[in-house]
Design a protein around this motif. Structure first.
Motif, PDB file in Angstrom:
ATOM      1  N   SER A  23     -22.596  33.168  60.247  1.00 36.61           N
ATOM      2  CA  SER A  23     -21.165  33.244  59.943  1.00 36.61           C
ATOM      3  C   SER A  23     -20.825  34.592  59.308  1.00 36.61           C
ATOM      4  N   ALA A  24     -21.686  35.082  58.430  1.00 34.67           N
ATOM      5  CA  ALA A  24     -21.466  36.387  57.810  1.00 34.67           C
ATOM      6  C   ALA A  24     -21.573  37.501  58.844  1.00 34.67           C
ATOM      7  N   VAL A  25     -22.537  37.397  59.741  1.00 31.50           N
ATOM      8  CA  VAL A  25     -22.680  38.413  60.798  1.00 31.50           C
ATOM      9  C   VAL A  25     -21.462  38.383  61.713  1.00 31.50           C
ATOM     10  N   GLY A  26     -20.995  37.202  62.054  1.00 26.88           N
ATOM     11  CA  GLY A  26     -19.807  37.082  62.897  1.00 26.88           C
ATOM     12  C   GLY A  26     -18.586  37.700  62.252  1.00 26.88           C
ATOM     13  N   ALA A  27     -18.412  37.471  60.951  1.00 23.94           N
ATOM     14  CA  ALA A  27     -17.281  38.077  60.241  1.00 23.94           C
ATOM     15  C   ALA A  27     -17.410  39.598  60.214  1.00 23.94           C
ATOM     16  N   CYS A  28     -18.625  40.107  60.011  1.00 24.20           N
ATOM     17  CA  CYS A  28     -18.844  41.564  60.009  1.00 24.20           C
ATOM     18  C   CYS A  28     -18.543  42.161  61.379  1.00 24.20           C
ATOM     19  N   LEU A  29     -19.012  41.498  62.422  1.00 19.46           N
ATOM     20  CA  LEU A  29     -18.766  42.011  63.774  1.00 19.46           C
ATOM     21  C   LEU A  29     -17.283  41.983  64.123  1.00 19.46           C
ATOM     22  N   VAL A  35     -15.074  34.294  53.027  1.00 23.38           N
ATOM     23  CA  VAL A  35     -14.385  35.322  53.817  1.00 23.38           C
ATOM     24  C   VAL A  35     -13.979  36.491  52.932  1.00 23.38           C
ATOM     25  N   LEU A  36     -13.478  36.209  51.743  1.00 25.63           N
ATOM     26  CA  LEU A  36     -13.098  37.281  50.825  1.00 25.63           C
ATOM     27  C   LEU A  36     -14.308  38.099  50.402  1.00 25.63           C
ATOM     28  N   ARG A  37     -15.409  37.420  50.088  1.00 25.54           N
ATOM     29  CA  ARG A  37     -16.624  38.107  49.652  1.00 25.54           C
ATOM     30  C   ARG A  37     -17.175  39.002  50.768  1.00 25.54           C
ATOM     31  N   VAL A  38     -17.243  38.478  51.984  1.00 21.11           N
ATOM     32  CA  VAL A  38     -17.742  39.272  53.108  1.00 21.11           C
ATOM     33  C   VAL A  38     -16.828  40.459  53.358  1.00 21.11           C
ATOM     34  N   SER A  39     -15.522  40.250  53.290  1.00 18.58           N
ATOM     35  CA  SER A  39     -14.568  41.341  53.539  1.00 18.58           C
ATOM     36  C   SER A  39     -14.687  42.456  52.504  1.00 18.58           C
ATOM     37  N   LEU A  48     -16.804  23.269  59.675  1.00 14.04           N
ATOM     38  CA  LEU A  48     -16.377  24.273  58.708  1.00 14.04           C
ATOM     39  C   LEU A  48     -16.687  23.794  57.293  1.00 14.04           C
ATOM     40  N   PRO A  49     -17.021  24.732  56.394  1.00  8.28           N
ATOM     41  CA  PRO A  49     -17.212  24.327  54.991  1.00  8.28           C
ATOM     42  C   PRO A  49     -15.858  23.993  54.367  1.00  8.28           C
ATOM     43  N   PRO A  50     -15.862  23.429  53.173  1.00  7.60           N
ATOM     44  CA  PRO A  50     -14.594  23.117  52.499  1.00  7.60           C
ATOM     45  C   PRO A  50     -13.747  24.378  52.307  1.00  7.60           C
TER      46      PRO A  50
END
Length: 105
Positions: A88-94, A15-19, A5-7
């Motif tokens: 990771s961005a695709v996973g959060a979107c899905l 996560v906030l940006r993707v959301s 995981l990143p810091p």
């Protein structure tokens, strides 16, 4: 192999940006669906062609913003590749799409 995981500050901002970008893109698809289908028809999840474009647009916008903030370089120095960040961005979107499907029914 890079870290799992990143810091935490980078992870929270990611996560906030993707959301936020995903929610904005979904709202645009819902408005487009309601304008296309008319006011009396059900368009709760958006029309399919617009909905299929949400995830690639979200990944592109998030990656461009991360590049602008030099977070991609920072994560690359920590051992994260562009493929890992994009997946990771695709996973959060899905995950958010699945939650939307569960909530809406």
């Amino acid at each position: 192999m890079g870290p799992l995981l990143p810091p935490p500050p980078i992870r929270r901002s990611f996560v906030l940006r993707v959301s936020v970008v995903w929610a904005f893109a979904r709202i645009i698809t819902l408005v487009g669906a309601s304008l296309e289908s008319g006011a009396g028809q059900d368009s709760s999840l958006g029309v399919l062609p617009l909905a299929l474009l949400v995830d690639p647009v979200v990944v592109l916008v998030v990656m461009l913003d991360m590049r602008r903030r030099a977070e991609l370089m920072f994560l690359a120095n920590l051992g994260w590749s562009l493929r890992q960040i994009a997946s990771s961005a695709v996973g959060a979107c899905l995950l958010m799409e699945a939650l939307l499907r569960v909530v809406v029914g």
